[in-house]
Design a protein around this motif. Structure first.
Motif, PDB file in Angstrom:
ATOM      1  N   ASP A  43      43.764  19.793  40.415  1.00 50.69           N
ATOM      2  CA  ASP A  43      45.040  18.403  40.207  1.00 50.69           C
ATOM      3  C   ASP A  43      44.541  16.993  41.314  1.00 50.69           C
ATOM      4  O   ASP A  43      45.249  17.550  42.393  1.00 50.69           O
ATOM      5  CB  ASP A  43      47.014  19.050  40.231  1.00 50.69           C
ATOM      6  CG  ASP A  43      47.736  18.180  40.137  1.00 50.69           C
ATOM      7  OD1 ASP A  43      47.218  16.395  40.071  1.00 50.69           O
ATOM      8  OD2 ASP A  43      48.533  18.453  39.958  1.00 50.69           O
ATOM      9  N   ARG A  58      46.820  14.727  42.208  1.00 51.89           N
ATOM     10  CA  ARG A  58      47.601  14.215  43.473  1.00 51.89           C
ATOM     11  C   ARG A  58      47.783  16.048  44.455  1.00 51.89           C
ATOM     12  O   ARG A  58      48.670  15.831  44.957  1.00 51.89           O
ATOM     13  CB  ARG A  58      49.751  14.915  42.139  1.00 51.89           C
ATOM     14  CG  ARG A  58      49.075  13.667  41.144  1.00 51.89           C
ATOM     15  CD  ARG A  58      50.198  14.109  40.747  1.00 51.89           C
ATOM     16  NE  ARG A  58      49.834  15.293  39.942  1.00 51.89           N
ATOM     17  CZ  ARG A  58      50.927  15.475  39.136  1.00 51.89           C
ATOM     18  NH1 ARG A  58      52.302  15.172  38.638  1.00 51.89           N
ATOM     19  NH2 ARG A  58      50.876  16.820  37.818  1.00 51.89           N
ATOM     20  N   ARG A  95      44.599  15.083  46.962  1.00 49.79           N
ATOM     21  CA  ARG A  95      43.241  14.085  46.341  1.00 49.79           C
ATOM     22  C   ARG A  95      42.200  13.085  47.740  1.00 49.79           C
ATOM     23  O   ARG A  95      41.207  12.935  47.495  1.00 49.79           O
ATOM     24  CB  ARG A  95      44.450  13.443  47.968  1.00 49.79           C
ATOM     25  CG  ARG A  95      46.338  13.277  47.102  1.00 49.79           C
ATOM     26  CD  ARG A  95      47.207  12.209  47.500  1.00 49.79           C
ATOM     27  NE  ARG A  95      48.646  12.756  46.904  1.00 49.79           N
ATOM     28  CZ  ARG A  95      48.943  11.878  45.668  1.00 49.79           C
ATOM     29  NH1 ARG A  95      48.398  10.865  44.809  1.00 49.79           N
ATOM     30  NH2 ARG A  95      50.076  12.461  45.889  1.00 49.79           N
ATOM     31  N   ARG A 155      39.922  11.695  45.265  1.00 50.51           N
ATOM     32  CA  ARG A 155      39.830  10.312  45.861  1.00 50.51           C
ATOM     33  C   ARG A 155      38.079   9.525  45.310  1.00 50.51           C
ATOM     34  O   ARG A 155      37.312   9.371  45.117  1.00 50.51           O
ATOM     35  CB  ARG A 155      39.643  10.137  47.541  1.00 50.51           C
ATOM     36  CG  ARG A 155      40.292   8.546  47.628  1.00 50.51           C
ATOM     37  CD  ARG A 155      40.426   9.206  49.129  1.00 50.51           C
ATOM     38  NE  ARG A 155      40.764   6.706  49.659  1.00 50.51           N
ATOM     39  CZ  ARG A 155      42.081   6.939  49.095  1.00 50.51           C
ATOM     40  NH1 ARG A 155      43.038   7.841  49.079  1.00 50.51           N
ATOM     41  NH2 ARG A 155      41.881   5.649  50.133  1.00 50.51           N
ATOM     42  N   TYR A 195      43.601  13.272  34.606  1.00 48.08           N
ATOM     43  CA  TYR A 195      43.634  14.616  35.009  1.00 48.08           C
ATOM     44  C   TYR A 195      45.049  14.975  33.301  1.00 48.08           C
ATOM     45  O   TYR A 195      45.632  14.143  33.618  1.00 48.08           O
ATOM     46  CB  TYR A 195      44.855  14.706  36.603  1.00 48.08           C
ATOM     47  CG  TYR A 195      45.049  15.814  36.016  1.00 48.08           C
ATOM     48  CD1 TYR A 195      44.378  17.271  36.343  1.00 48.08           C
ATOM     49  CD2 TYR A 195      46.497  16.248  36.160  1.00 48.08           C
ATOM     50  CE1 TYR A 195      45.208  18.738  37.080  1.00 48.08           C
ATOM     51  CE2 TYR A 195      47.917  17.145  36.453  1.00 48.08           C
ATOM     52  CZ  TYR A 195      46.010  18.888  36.778  1.00 48.08           C
ATOM     53  OH  TYR A 195      46.883  20.086  36.717  1.00 48.08           O
ATOM     54  N   SER A 239      47.563  18.198  32.228  1.00 45.43           N
ATOM     55  CA  SER A 239      47.795  19.029  33.081  1.00 45.43           C
ATOM     56  C   SER A 239      47.589  20.446  32.399  1.00 45.43           C
ATOM     57  O   SER A 239      47.963  22.250  32.681  1.00 45.43           O
ATOM     58  CB  SER A 239      49.331  19.422  33.662  1.00 45.43           C
ATOM     59  OG  SER A 239      50.510  18.666  32.611  1.00 45.43           O
TER      60      SER A 239
END
Length: 607
Positions: free
Chosen positions: A59, A61, A64, A68, A100, A102
């Motif tokens: 993920d 978030r 990062r 990146r 992404y 989930s």
């Protein structure tokens, strides 16, 4: 039997091995753009990762740093010797974007596996942006090879040609500035190389290899040799391109801008004379110009001859012309062509300065020098001024006891400084020495100053050559039937070409490629059939047909690996003899219709 089985892959993102999480149910692919003039063949790719396998979260978030954009992605494959090797191209890419999922979906939907899709591009594609204006040419009027221009043009983006890499032999005579106008320096370098063919059978460009290096490549359009030769049955597949194709033009019209570079002649030696009422010459001034050469300054010399009685202020002396004074102004330039120092010297006869000396040979009587220092903005930051005069020419002089009248005395030494504060300049003056004020040197102290003083204008070296620009146009006929040439394909190469001959070559190159795209086939290979390093411009023989590979792609699926490319048809071969595609078609039409073949640059026919 061609081996199409899947291969083991290793994927490393920012130094972290994520191979176990690669989703082999979704294809991992790497694709390279076609070989063309418009831009270098950029490499893109895509891979999918599933969650719950790595120790780190997929993920972005949450993690990062790992996901990146801009992070390097190394893609390697297992070799028969059980070692790891980068892909033949696109082995080192960069995360451009990511998507992404989930897996939770909407309320009531069944949960799906967590997934991260990475969209990849080569390092230049990620950093591609317009560059600032770059001065990349050599000195105007001097031959500068393109091999010297390219490193300057691509400075900072990793241009790294290898010993075996090709480079054209084109020379430039222009001192030109590059303003890419919305393209990167790498894209401009590619187009500059493309527009520099040595023959009408070859083009050059740049590509990014699997180690992220920017390198040159060459594509041979009339090859005597190929990367590989195949029977059609040895390929995974070979079939004509089926997607919609551009209409085949009957004519290629190439435009460009050419340049005449001519040296500006130096002003000849000239003179002026002053005569008295009786017509006798009482003064003669001779003016000479000497241009700057290498590290030597430009000089403007004025030599004056006057009557002897005038020089020595004695009416009893003769009216014959004698040397009176020579004033030499020397201008020094920095490597960027800015004036960094101007020195003016005056030479006079020794016995004019010191009557006690029995010699009329010239000696330095006065010196005036101004030197400039430039700041980061390119404006003048400091100006140093020095004025000196022989003691024998200074009125009411009080020289030191050991000084000779021929020695130089400093009359003035001054430093001026400009400092930019917000939008205004502050001007400061420091008198280091002044004849009437005495020695004022106080280190770096500033004697006076204030706002409002603009720095002086920066003078530059005058041009030594003049450049005349003119428009170029070259026409190349493709093969067409029934006397119907069809539409004209217009190409504009701007200032990338400098003469008709190079533009004629480019028109021939583009005509061959246009015809090759129209008659193109899709070729598919097994992974074992492609080279360990796969630069653009590779040529293959498929039985008697010759193809230039373009738009390569490597696809790794769950149970197979396929490598494909578009093969631009270049022509046919019979033993060692090669016949270009336009000639093959022209001959076929000639046999059918009695058309005339145009041989110049391998052209087509005029029906």
């Amino acid at each position: 039997m061609i081996n199409l089985s899947a291969v083991d892959l290793r994927v490393i993102v920012a130094g972290v091995d994520v191979s176990e999480a690669v989703d082999r149910r979704a294809p991992l692919w790497v694709r390279r753009d076609p070989v063309q003039f418009e831009s270098y063949p950029q490499v893109t790719g895509q891979l999918s990762l599933v969650g719950g396998i790595l120790a780190q979260s997929i993920d972005p978030r949450v993690n990062r740093a790992l996901w990146r954009p801009g992070n390097e992605v190394d893609i390697q494959m297992a070799t028969p010797g059980q070692s790891w090797a980068p892909l033949p191209f696109g082995g080192r890419l960069v995360i451009k974007d990511r998507d992404y999922e989930s897996g939770l979906g909407e309320l009531g939907d069944a949960a799906q596996p967590e997934r991260l899709i990475l969209f990849l591009v080569d390092s230049l594609g990620y950093a591609e942006q317009p560059e600032s204006v770059l001065s990349v040419g050599g000195q105007l009027g001097q031959q500068t090879g393109i091999g010297q221009v390219l490193p300057t043009l691509t400075y900072g983006i990793g241009y790294d040609p290898q010993p075996a890499d090709p480079t054209p032999t084109r020379d430039f005579q222009l001192e030109f500035a590059v303003q890419p106008q919305g393209e990167s320096a790498a894209a401009y370098a590619h187009r500059l190389l493309w527009a520099s063919p040595d023959t009408d059978d070859q083009v050059y460009g740049v590509w990014v290899d699997s180690e992220g290096r920017l390198r040159p490549f060459a594509a041979d359009l009339a090859p005597a040799e190929a990367w590989a030769a195949f029977a059609e049955a040895e390929l995974v597949a070979l079939f004509p391109v089926r997607e919609e194709r551009e209409q085949l033009p009957g004519r290629v019209a190439a435009r460009g801008l050419g340049y005449w570079v001519r040296p500006i002649p130096q002003p000849p030696t000239r003179w002026s004379e002053v005569r008295d009422e009786a017509g006798r010459i009482i003064r003669r001034d001779i003016y000479q110009n000497f241009p700057a050469v290498f590290n030597f300054p430009a000089r403007f010399v004025t030599t004056t001859y006057e009557q002897e009685k005038t020089i020595y202020k004695d009416p009893e002396l003769s009216s014959a012309l004698k040397f009176s004074e020579r004033v030499t102004q020397s201008t020094f330039y920095d490597p960027g062509g800015r004036v960094e120092r101007v020195r003016t010297t005056s030479e006079q006869p020794k016995d004019v300065i010191d009557p006690d000396v029995d010699s009329s040979l010239p000696t330095v009587a006065q010196v005036s020098e101004t030197a400039y220092e430039f700041g980061r903005r390119g404006v003048v930051e400091k100006r140093r001024t020095l004025q000196q005069k022989a003691w024998g020419l200074i009125r009411e002089a009080n020289p030191p006891e050991d000084a000779s009248p021929l020695d130089l005395a400093t009359e003035k030494a001054e430093v001026e400084q400009w400092q930019r504060i917000t939008d205004d300049y502050y001007h400061y003056i420091r008198h280091v020495f002044h004849e009437t004020l005495g020695d004022l040197y106080r280190g770096e102290e500033l004697e006076s100053g204030g706002a409002g003083g603009q720095p002086p204008r920066v003078d530059r070296r005058p041009p030594s050559f003049e450049v005349e620009q003119y428009e170029l146009l070259e026409i190349y006929d493709l093969s067409y039937a029934g006397g119907q040439p069809g539409r004209t394909r217009r190409l504009d190469f701007g200032n990338l070409v400098q003469d008709n001959y190079s533009l004629k070559r480019l028109a021939a190159v583009e005509a061959r490629l246009i015809n090759g795209r129209f008659e193109a086939c899709q070729l598919q290979f097994g992974l074992s059939q492609i080279p360990a390093e796969w630069p653009p411009g590779r040529v293959v023989f498929v039985e008697s047909e010759v193809y230039l590979l373009s738009g390569e792609v490597v696809i790794f699926e769950r149970d197979r690996t396929i490598c494909g490319a578009t093969g631009l048809w270049l022509g046919s071969r019979d033993g060692e003899d090669f016949t270009s595609a336009v000639q093959v078609i022209a001959q076929a039409l000639k046999d059918a219709e009695g058309a005339l073949i145009t041989d110049e640059f391998g052209g087509g026919i005029n029906a």
